[in-house]
Structure formats: C-alpha cells, structure tokens
Design an enzyme around this catalytic site. Sequence first.
Site, short mmCIF file in Angstrom:
data_model
loop_
_atom_site.label_atom_id
_atom_site.label_comp_id
_atom_site.label_asym_id
_atom_site.label_seq_id
_atom_site.Cartn_x
_atom_site.Cartn_y
_atom_site.Cartn_z
N LYS A 1 0.80 3.36 -3.25
CA LYS A 1 -0.37 4.10 -3.72
C LYS A 1 0.00 5.55 -4.03
CE LYS A 1 -4.38 3.53 -1.82
NZ LYS A 1 -5.50 3.42 -0.86
N ASP B 1 -16.85 -5.33 -24.53
CA ASP B 1 -17.47 -6.58 -24.06
C ASP B 1 -18.92 -6.36 -23.67
OD1 ASP B 1 -15.13 -8.11 -24.34
OD2 ASP B 1 -14.39 -7.46 -22.40
N GLY C 1 -12.12 3.33 -7.86
CA GLY C 1 -10.96 2.65 -8.42
C GLY C 1 -9.79 2.64 -7.49
N SER D 1 -5.30 3.48 -7.49
CA SER D 1 -4.14 3.99 -8.21
C SER D 1 -2.88 3.66 -7.43
CB SER D 1 -4.25 5.50 -8.42
OG SER D 1 -4.34 6.17 -7.18
N ASP E 1 -16.64 6.16 1.30
CA ASP E 1 -16.82 4.77 1.70
C ASP E 1 -15.87 3.85 0.95
OD1 ASP E 1 -19.29 4.67 3.56
OD2 ASP E 1 -19.90 5.99 1.93
N ASP E 2 -15.71 2.64 1.51
CA ASP E 2 -14.71 1.69 0.99
C ASP E 2 -15.11 1.06 -0.33
OD1 ASP E 2 -13.02 2.09 3.16
OD2 ASP E 2 -14.05 0.59 4.36
N ASP F 1 -10.54 -5.18 -18.22
CA ASP F 1 -9.39 -5.09 -19.12
C ASP F 1 -8.35 -4.19 -18.49
OD1 ASP F 1 -9.74 -6.47 -21.83
OD2 ASP F 1 -11.67 -5.46 -21.60
N CYS G 1 0.82 -1.21 0.00
CA CYS G 1 0.00 0.00 0.00
C CYS G 1 0.85 1.26 0.00
CB CYS G 1 -0.94 0.00 1.20
SG CYS G 1 -2.39 -1.05 0.94
N ASP H 1 -16.73 -8.99 -29.47
CA ASP H 1 -15.84 -7.91 -29.91
C ASP H 1 -14.45 -8.49 -30.17
OD1 ASP H 1 -15.37 -8.30 -27.14
OD2 ASP H 1 -14.46 -6.32 -26.99
#
Length: 753
Positions: free
Chosen positions: A421, A491, A541, A543, A450-451, A468, A418, A629
């Site tokens: 990050k 997709d 998401g 990062s 929130d998580d 992807d 972590c 696709d």
Amino acid sequence: MHKTDAPVVKDLLLIGGGHSHVTVLRRLGMRPVPGLRVTLLTRDIHTPYSGMLPGFIAGHYDYDECHIDLGPLARFAGARLYHAEVESLDLDNKLVYASGRPPIAYDILSINTGSRPVSTDIPGVDEFALPVKPIDVFLDKWEQLIERVRVSKGPFRIVVVGGGAGGVELALSTQLRLQTILKAAGKDPENVVYTLLSASDDIMYMHNAGVRHRFERILRQRHITVKTGARVTEVRADKVLTAEGGAYDADAVLWVTSASAPAWPAKAGLAVDEAGFIRVDEHLQSLSHQDVFAAGDVASLPDSRPKSGVFAVRQGPVLAHNLPAAATGRRLRRYRPQKNFLGLISTGDQYAVASRGNWSYASAWLWTVKDWIDRRFMLKYNELPEMDEEDSPELASGIADAEAIKELSTLAMRCGGCGAKVGATVLSRVMQRLPDTQRDDVLIGRDSPDDCAMLTLPKDKVMVQSVDYFRAFIDDNYTFGAIAANHALGDVFAMGAEPQSALAIATVPYGRERIVEETLYDVLAGAIQVLESSGAVLAGGHSSEGAELAFGLTVNGLLDPDTALRKQGLQPGDALVLTKPIGTGTLLAAEMRAKAKGRWIDAAIQSMLISSQQAARCLRQHGATSCTDLTGFGLVGHLIEMTRASDVDATLYMDALPILDGALQTVEAGILSSLQPQNLRLRRAIDDVERVSHHPAYPLLYDPQTAGGLLAGIPREKVSACIETLHGMGYPTAVIIGKVEPRSDRDASIRIQ
C-alpha cells in the site's frame, strides 16, 4: 525510444517546443539520463520550423513538411507530453502553473517558448490585425484570409506592418499564394494590393546594404508599395494610421513587428531585460535562478543577438548538454554565438537572397540550397531512429544525489500484500490537497476514517454499478485520470442514471516519496474533476505500489428502474445513432510505437475527455429505445449485444462512420490494438463479410474504444431533431450510422451497406 528502469530522482521540465528544445529531446532519446524524468509542457503539439514557414505560406511545402511533430519526439525521448499553456511560475516552490491542470513540479526548468510581435499600447491591433505569432493562430486565420480573398470582388488591400526580414518574407510569400489562388479562380491576380510599412528608415535594417537594395528592387518588381519611417499608431477595421499622418486603406493587416516577451517570467521574479526577456549567462542559465535555463527568442544573452531561429538552433546542443549536466552536478558548457551567420531569405517564389556580414548574393540556386538544408534539418526530428528495448544507446551519467540515493536504497525490496500500500503519510497529504465535495446521500465518505463508504438510496430509486480499471496509456497522469473517470461513467450514462459516487483504485509506480505523492495526486485530481462535473463524489478507494501506473473506478448511479435504458429494446425502424468518432484503439497502439502524429493523438484525447452525460440526456429526450457506450468490444461487439438482446437485425452504413483523424492511416499501416484479434472473431455476425472486408474502415468495426461515444436506437421520426440537438450540445460528429430491422432467418444479424 529507450527507457531505463531507474526510479525518478529529479524532474526536468521543458516549457515550449522551440528549436532548442527539440534538440534537447532528440539528444535525451539517444542518451537517456537514469533517474531524470523529463516533461514537455507545450501550447502547440506541432512546432513550426521558421525557416520553412514562408515556403509553406507560399504553397511550396505541406503542413507536415515544415512542422516538427512533438508527439513522437517526446515519446522517443521518454518524456511526458503535457498539452497546456503556462499561466505562472512559483520559483520558490519550483512549481509551474498551466491552464486546466494541477501545478507541475520541477528540479530543473528550461524555457524555450519563442516570442510574439510587439503590439502594446497600439489601439486596434488585437482587434483588427493578424499577428504572425503565435504561428498556429496565424495559420488558422491565414486560411480564413485566403477564403476572403478568393470570394472578394475588386481590389483587396493588405497592409504588412514590419519592415524586417520577417515582414518582407511574409509580404512576398502571402502575395504569391494569394495571386496564385486568384489566377486559379479566373480572377485578376493584381486585385491583391500590398503595402509594407516599416517604422525604421530602411527595410531589412539588420542586414547589409546589398541585401536591402536587392529586396527593394524585388518589392518594386512585385508592385508592393513600401513606406519607411512609418510608425503605426492605430489599426482600424478598414485602415492603418501612422505617426506622420499617413492613413493606409486595409482589408487585412498582417503584423510582423519586433519581438516581445511573455509576461509571466518577469511576474514570477526571474531576472529579465528591459523588454521582459529572460536574462541568461553564457551557459544559458538564468542570472537569478540557477535551476532555470532559457534559450531562443525568450532568452536575453550578455552578447545580444537578433531574435532568429538560427541562434535557437545553435543553442540546442549546448542546452542539451547543460540540462543533464545541471541535474547530475557536471560542468556546464558555454554557448558562443556566431558573429556572422549565413542567412538565406526567400522571396516568395523559389528564389533566395544570401546575407552574411557585408556580402550578399541572389539566385534560384540559393533557394535549392536552402530547401536542401531545411529538409535535412527536419528529417532529424520527423524520421527518428528505430530503437528496440534491446538497443543500448550510450547512457549519460546517472544522477548523483545523496538524499535520493539513501531514499531509493529502500526500493530494492518491495513488499507484497498490504505491505504494497501507499504509505499513510503520502496518502494523507494527497487527500488533504484534493477537493472534498459532498452529497447528502453519501453518509460516510473519504473525509471519515471508517472502513467503508456509506450510501443511501432515495425512495423509488435503484443503484446501478460498474467498474473499469486499466494501465496508463498516456504519460500525462492528470489527463489519464480524467479519461479513466469518463470511461467508467460511460456505463452509468448509457443506462440513463445519475452518477452518485465512486471508489477509486490506483497502482502507483515505485519511486521517491515526493514522486509517488505527485503521481497519485495528479491521477486522482483528474478523476475528481470529471466526477464532480458529473455530480458524483469520490467516496473512497485503495492505493498500492506496483511496476506501472494503473487506475480504475467503481462508479455508482441512481436510477428509476422503470426508465432504465438497456441493451435490449431496439425496435425495427429505429435509427442507430453514434455520438462520438471511433478509432482510439488503433491510434493509441500507433502512439506506443511512435507512429502517430501528435495532432492525431491530441484529437483522440480531446474526444475521450468529452463527457457523454449531456448526450445521454438528449438521447432519452428523443425517445431512445436502447443504449450502450462503446468500449473494449468495439462497434460490432457492442452492436451484437444490442441486436441479440432485442431480437432484431441491424444495417450499418460503413461510409457514414465518424472516424478520428489518423485512424484510417494507422489501420492501413497495419497498426491495430492488441485486443483487435479477439474482437475480430465477431466477424461471423456480419453478413457477407468477405464483400466488405476490403473497405478501408472495416478494421475499425472491431477497434476497442476508450471513453467512446454512446450507441443508441432512436425512433425514425425523432432522429433528425436528435442529431441537431447533439450537434448544438458539443457532439459535432454525432451521426446516424445505421438502422434496425426485423429479425431475419440469416445467421448473421448485421449487414453492411
């Protein structure tokens, strides 16, 4: 190409791919500056070399012989290539705004965009005249003019406005080309009737009397009528009007007047002269902003010179020294314009007139000399030195920036887990800058601390989900983010679902805080632009920092389970329809090796940016029985999945395959994707593979696609209407590529026809 591992310290932004900037790019490729990130923002992927354009128009050169390909050149220089047009500058915050993308930050800015013919306040010019600049627009419309002349009956009247060297050269070269075309068509070449209008009292007013007299004689010999002192006041659909009362009939008007500047430098607050050109000092540095440089036609020097490519070429080496010098705190070099220069002016045919000071000369031998000089110049940029990673060109001095050095000292030891990050401050700033579109069925999104994201499903709907993730394959982070999102959504579209939400995962290269923020913002902004246009929202998401940029998305879609389009379902008699061309794998591999033309890669990128959402709706409306696709397994790999799941065979029409421009050339050169060998193992599914393996397009059957098109089975009776609708929706290459047949007793389920 030589790249250093030094983290980015400063950004050099080049606006325009003019004659000076191509020299800068080549020099930076040979002598990289550690810590200096270079970005080329250009409206044109191919830079025309002005010295060879008359020869190109006359038919002596082909397109590639007289254009510098900025794609391989930028890669050689280690520069990011952004294909967009400048809209405005923010000089206080050091930002450049370009069409269709986020603002671009810079520390050092250089402008080399050229100029355009003056047409202000003259009615009808924009509507009825064909300006010689921008060149790419002129060349497109020139081809249309050629066709108009080819099919014309009787005299075709062309008026050229502009009596300088450019106007005279254009009149002679276009006349020669059009007469040659008429002669080949069995028509009278004298049907092309030319008039040249010059506002001054002479033609070629910037050249000596000997040059003027020579061209006056040549124009008479070519039956080109010359009117001097003819200042145009209006252009109409069928004539040109002048101040002295003249009216000249015209079926086409070529506009080659003196140069004008773009409006955005003056609007931004740069010091400009009375004509709007950027005022620079002897170092090519802006008089009002020390972090801005300008060269070529767009620049106005203290010792003014004509707007000519000769001076832009000579300014290139000075600019190539001064831009890195400004970034590294070194001394700048002075540009000393030559007082007299040798001008070689073509006469349309393979003949030229020399002009230097008060001296002039003309001969066919001079054209041979000019041709040799021009070709040698072009070779410097279109045949770049081969460089391996082991090569060690002489590096220019690195950037000495005390604040940056202090910040970069923390990059030596990077944490894992972590600890890798992206920092909360950077992430928070990025989130604040991004648009926050919401949906009612996304109860908790990225606007909440929130998580997890919280989603709800409408009654009678199910969720489809796909993921992807891949490394960046282009240097334009915004466009990469958009393509990645388009690829991931493929997709969802293939199954006939409505995109609902997405979670992003991004790995951002180590760097200064500002650079990390910019990179993360650009890639997410590109992804969000595509997600929002599809109706989906970015719900959250993760990062982290890493050695290179990589990005991906988990996408969620909503679907009535009874209407899902799956890979199973193909029926004998169905036509196989493909909505987009293939070839991205080989083209991207060629681009990595600097072996692809810039226009090939640009066309491939534009194809990857086309969403398949409307195509999917069209396929469903026309009774699609199965759909997928095209992505990493290539055409054959995905078709095998469909035939096996549907228990059918298929025939492919090899000659019908839609193929991206350049893909046949790159596979012929042996340039293939690194995934190609694995995909090639699927050749056992092709019947009589040895018979078809020599076809030029055969390798493309296994070419992995990024953001490829949809492959679907359409009932035979509906396929014609389906193709017509797809073309109208913006899928011009959509085509029938095969048919579905009953399962046979062959081991191989795919035949090639």
